[in-house]
Design a protein around this motif. Structure first.
Motif, PDB file in Angstrom:
ATOM      1  N   LYS A  87       0.832  -1.209   0.000  1.00 43.65           N
ATOM      2  CA  LYS A  87       0.000   0.000   0.000  1.00 43.65           C
ATOM      3  C   LYS A  87       0.864   1.255   0.000  1.00 43.65           C
ATOM      4  N   ARG A 103       2.478   1.704  -3.414  1.00 47.21           N
ATOM      5  CA  ARG A 103       1.458   2.078  -4.400  1.00 47.21           C
ATOM      6  C   ARG A 103       1.080   3.550  -4.251  1.00 47.21           C
ATOM      7  N   ASN A 130       3.537   5.768  -5.700  1.00 41.56           N
ATOM      8  CA  ASN A 130       3.810   5.471  -7.114  1.00 41.56           C
ATOM      9  C   ASN A 130       5.191   4.856  -7.327  1.00 41.56           C
TER      10      ASN A 130
END
Length: 124
Positions: free
Chosen positions: A78, A81, A84
């Motif tokens: 997480k 992500r 990025n």
């Protein structure tokens, strides 16, 4: 020239860091900050506070990253992500590689901590 000689890098590289908005490697950034006696955050333009006292915490980047994940209840996937960044980054960091300077800035901003904390150069 003195800085370039001390760090054993070219004067053109130094000029690139200071005049062309190029990022030095994390290792070179640490050496430059140590040369000037400032924090990495000051060197990288993340703070205007030049005062810095090096406090070696003896923790690696990955140890501090994992501490931040645990404190915030985040998973590796997480956090990467949301920043990025690919999952491959964590694998490389876990092997002892220090993130690229621009990734350190992103991580520091994401967690609201200093780059120096991430690299074990200061406490929270």
């Amino acid at each position: 020239k003195e800085l370039a000689n001390k760090l054993n890098i070219s004067t053109s590289a130094i000029n690139g860091y200071f005049h062309k908005n190029l990022f030095p490697t994390s290792e070179i950034a640490i050496k430059i900050a140590d040369f000037f006696g400032c924090s990495l955050d000051y060197l990288l333009g993340l703070t205007e506070d030049r005062d810095f006292e090096l406090t070696n915490t003896n923790r690696s980047f990955i140890e501090n990253y994992n501490i931040l994940l645990k404190e915030r209840g985040l998973s590796i996937a997480k956090s990467l992500r949301e920043m990025n960044m690919g999952d491959k980054n964590y694998t490389v960091w876990k092997k002892g590689k220090i993130p690229k300077t621009y990734n350190l800035i992103t991580i520091a901003k994401y967690f609201g901590v200093s780059v120096d904390f991430l690299l074990g150069r200061s406490e929270l």
